[in-house]
Design an enzyme around this catalytic site. Structure first.
Site, PDB file in Angstrom:
ATOM      1  N   LYS A 172      -7.103  90.485  64.469  1.00  0.00           N
ATOM      2  CA  LYS A 172      -6.848  91.693  64.939  1.00  0.00           C
ATOM      3  C   LYS A 172      -7.072  92.749  63.936  1.00  0.00           C
ATOM      4  O   LYS A 172      -6.347  92.584  62.857  1.00  0.00           O
ATOM      5  CB  LYS A 172      -5.354  92.125  65.450  1.00  0.00           C
ATOM      6  CG  LYS A 172      -5.455  93.612  66.234  1.00  0.00           C
ATOM      7  CD  LYS A 172      -3.889  94.243  66.125  1.00  0.00           C
ATOM      8  CE  LYS A 172      -3.724  94.767  64.893  1.00  0.00           C
ATOM      9  NZ  LYS A 172      -4.631  96.108  64.748  1.00  0.00           N
ATOM     10  N   GLY A 225      -1.287  94.041  54.631  1.00  0.00           N
ATOM     11  CA  GLY A 225      -1.164  95.452  55.087  1.00  0.00           C
ATOM     12  C   GLY A 225       0.029  96.071  54.345  1.00  0.00           C
ATOM     13  O   GLY A 225       0.221  95.480  53.212  1.00  0.00           O
ATOM     14  N   THR A 227       3.488  97.453  53.065  1.00  0.00           N
ATOM     15  CA  THR A 227       4.747  96.475  52.954  1.00  0.00           C
ATOM     16  C   THR A 227       5.911  97.023  54.182  1.00  0.00           C
ATOM     17  O   THR A 227       6.586  95.928  54.632  1.00  0.00           O
ATOM     18  CB  THR A 227       5.270  96.840  51.519  1.00  0.00           C
ATOM     19  OG1 THR A 227       4.593  96.483  50.668  1.00  0.00           O
ATOM     20  CG2 THR A 227       6.572  96.166  51.185  1.00  0.00           C
ATOM     21  N   GLY A 230       4.749  95.028  56.974  1.00  0.00           N
ATOM     22  CA  GLY A 230       5.247  93.432  56.885  1.00  0.00           C
ATOM     23  C   GLY A 230       6.658  93.161  57.045  1.00  0.00           C
ATOM     24  O   GLY A 230       6.884  92.163  57.428  1.00  0.00           O
ATOM     25  N   GLU A 247       0.711  89.160  53.019  1.00  0.00           N
ATOM     26  CA  GLU A 247       0.060  89.933  51.717  1.00  0.00           C
ATOM     27  C   GLU A 247       0.352  91.680  51.591  1.00  0.00           C
ATOM     28  O   GLU A 247      -0.499  92.065  52.628  1.00  0.00           O
ATOM     29  CB  GLU A 247      -1.233  89.499  51.529  1.00  0.00           C
ATOM     30  CG  GLU A 247      -1.911  89.489  50.122  1.00  0.00           C
ATOM     31  CD  GLU A 247      -2.485  91.122  49.797  1.00  0.00           C
ATOM     32  OE1 GLU A 247      -1.798  91.777  49.004  1.00  0.00           O
ATOM     33  OE2 GLU A 247      -3.575  91.250  50.435  1.00  0.00           O
ATOM     34  N   CYS A 281      -4.650  96.980  47.038  1.00  0.00           N
ATOM     35  CA  CYS A 281      -3.499  96.402  46.780  1.00  0.00           C
ATOM     36  C   CYS A 281      -3.326  96.000  45.145  1.00  0.00           C
ATOM     37  O   CYS A 281      -2.320  95.788  44.776  1.00  0.00           O
ATOM     38  CB  CYS A 281      -2.978  95.451  47.813  1.00  0.00           C
ATOM     39  SG  CYS A 281      -4.009  94.045  48.027  1.00  0.00           S
ATOM     40  N   GLU A 382       3.746 102.797  45.699  1.00  0.00           N
ATOM     41  CA  GLU A 382       2.196 102.491  46.055  1.00  0.00           C
ATOM     42  C   GLU A 382       1.565 103.713  46.575  1.00  0.00           C
ATOM     43  O   GLU A 382       2.002 104.157  47.727  1.00  0.00           O
ATOM     44  CB  GLU A 382       1.834 101.408  46.762  1.00  0.00           C
ATOM     45  CG  GLU A 382       0.440 100.970  46.902  1.00  0.00           C
ATOM     46  CD  GLU A 382       0.173  99.679  47.774  1.00  0.00           C
ATOM     47  OE1 GLU A 382      -0.668  98.923  47.487  1.00  0.00           O
ATOM     48  OE2 GLU A 382       0.925  99.591  48.669  1.00  0.00           O
TER      49      GLU A 382
END
Length: 480
Positions: A172, A225, A227, A230, A247, A281, A382
């Site tokens: 995906k 993707g 955080t 995730g 990741e 990232c 980030e």
């Protein structure tokens, strides 16, 4: 006509009849449409993937899988220029970067075609008379969910080891950037991979993404993707204890010691943070610079940044293209303003480009902020945009403490001529991948992943094959 999904070996329209509009970041105009998948489509795909896995792919021999992977690698190379242009138009990255990434994708399939031949179990000495063996077996159906910043390369870095290990895969891609994933599906179809072994579904994470994560037949989830997303996937998959690799984000340090080669460090570091317009990232977005060389480094760094060619992604001379969307650019602008309010000083960039050639796109000049303190939000969060925070230091121990005082721990660089110092800092910095006297830390052959909230597990190298397999231990009694 909208591009179709790849379900059970065929290109078909999504059952809901919806489409995703794909926009060119250089113009902000729609240039392609893609069929959007539904929860029902996901159910169909998982059932097909499970059937393909149980029907022979999961028990196929390594050399048989390797032959398919090599054909896929060759197919990627045959269409390298085409896929590279798609990637540049879809993401906004310079065409030179796209060519490198697409070729790296082909190399990943070639690497795992070879690696699977040497990947296996071991024999272990145990405390009873007999032989103890371990086997590496595929998990089953793997859901690979990829980001929009490196769409093709990230797809290959997940799909290649998953297939090599004997899993069936549902890929995906991000809704922003589905085109190169569908090109990969076309290559897979031509390579005559058995139906259901690799499928591609496009659509929002809130629908098709969740359907994949929550499906009881999906045994492995590999996600790259944001955080927060995730963390949500971790919660959603926890009830059934699905195997999960994450990741996620980063706020990586670029450590400039007082004995560093300043010319090399300053001339190469701009693209370590501003490459892919900072949408990376691994971007070295916190520069910890020793106070003895602070002014010289900043002067050299800014001079090198001014030389970067910002422009049309399909121009071979371009080094920095537009950001993927207007909203992503606005996030960077907001953080720059926040940093200045927190006390940072902007010494370069951070401006919207409104020249006639670029005004319709999502262009932003790379920003350099000095007088930054590590506790500032601009240094901790980030940004995922072209913003560098320069943080001075005078004591190595204090610098390491500050570098580690961050919820992320993904990447970073260390610049010093002292080997002992390099090793000392490298061991102390809480980060999954580091480089010394360069900015290259990600390789197909080596593990990639982060500490802390930068993720769980490792990709690439033999570590990726481990992530897509289960370990089984078997003891054979040979006593009398």
């Amino acid at each position: 006509m909208a591009k179709k999904l790849f379900i059970n070996g065929k290109f078909v329209e999504g059952s809901a009849g919806k489409v995703i509009q794909v926009t060119d970041p250089h113009t902000n105009k729609v240039f392609e449409e893609v069929s959007e998948g539904s929860v029902e489509d996901v159910r169909t795909m998982v059932e097909a993937a499970e059937k393909a896995f149980r029907g022979g792919w999961g028990t196929s021999l390594p050399h048989e899988r390797a032959a398919f992977l090599r054909r896929i690698a060759a197919g990627i190379r045959d269409r390298l220029e085409e896929i590279s242009r798609l990637e540049s138009m879809n993401v906004g990255k310079p065409i030179g970067d796209s060519r490198w990434e697409v070729n790296a994708g082909a190399e990943l399939f070639d690497y795992y075609a070879g690696a699977v031949a040497i990947f296996g179990g071991e024999t272990l000495p145990v405390s009873r008379p007999g032989v103890d063996l371990t086997f590496r077996q595929p998990i089953g159906v793997a859901a690979c969910i990829t980001p929009w910043n490196y769409p093709f390369m990230m797809a290959c870095s997940k799909v290649a080891p998953a297939l090599a290990a004997g899993n069936s895969v549902i890929l995906k891609p991000a809704s922003y950037t589905p085109l190169s994933a569908l090109a990969l599906a076309e290559i897979v179809e031509k390579a005559e991979l058995p139906a259901g072994v690799l499928q591609v579904v496009c659509g929002p994470g809130s629908t098709v993404g969740n359907a994949l994560v929550e499906h009881p037949l999906v045994g492995k989830i590999s996600f790259t993707g944001e955080t927060t997303t995730g963390a949500e996937l971790l919660r959603k998959s926890s009830d059934r204890i699905a195997r999960l690799s994450l990741e996620l984000g980063g706020k990586s340090p670029n450590i400039i010691c007082e004995d560093a080669d300043l010319e090399r460090a300053a001339s190469t570091s701009p693209l370590a943070v501003f490459g892919n317009t900072g949408q990376d990232c691994c971007a070295r977005s916190r520069a910890f610079v020793h106070e003895k060389v602070l002014d010289e480094f900043v002067e050299r760094f800014v001079a090198a940044t001014k030389k970067l060619v910002i422009g049309y992604p399909l121009d071979d001379k371009t080094e920095v293209g537009p950001m993927v969307s207007r909203s992503q650019r606005q996030i960077s602008l907001d953080y720059i303003q926040l940093g200045e309010k927190e006390g940072a000083k902007r010494v370069h960039g951070g401006e919207v480009i409104d020249t006639p050639e670029l005004k319709d796109g999502n262009y932003l000049t790379p920003a350099v902020l000095v007088n930054v303190r590590n506790e500032m939000r601009v240094a901790q969060e980030e940004i995922f945009g072209p913003v560098l925070c320069v943080i001075p230091y005078k004591d190595e121990a204090e610098m390491i403490r500050q570098a580690n005082h961050c919820k992320y721990g993904l990447s970073g660089s260390i610049w010093t001529r002292d080997v002992a110092r390099a090793l000392r800092i490298a061991k102390a910095v809480e980060s999954g991948v580091l480089s010394v006297n360069c900015n290259n830390s990600v390789f197909n052959e080596a593990p990639f992943g982060g500490f802390k909230q930068s993720g769980i597990g490792r990709e690439r190298g033999l570590y990726a094959l481990e992530a897509f397999t289960e370990v089984k231990n078997v003891f054979i009694w040979v006593g009398s």
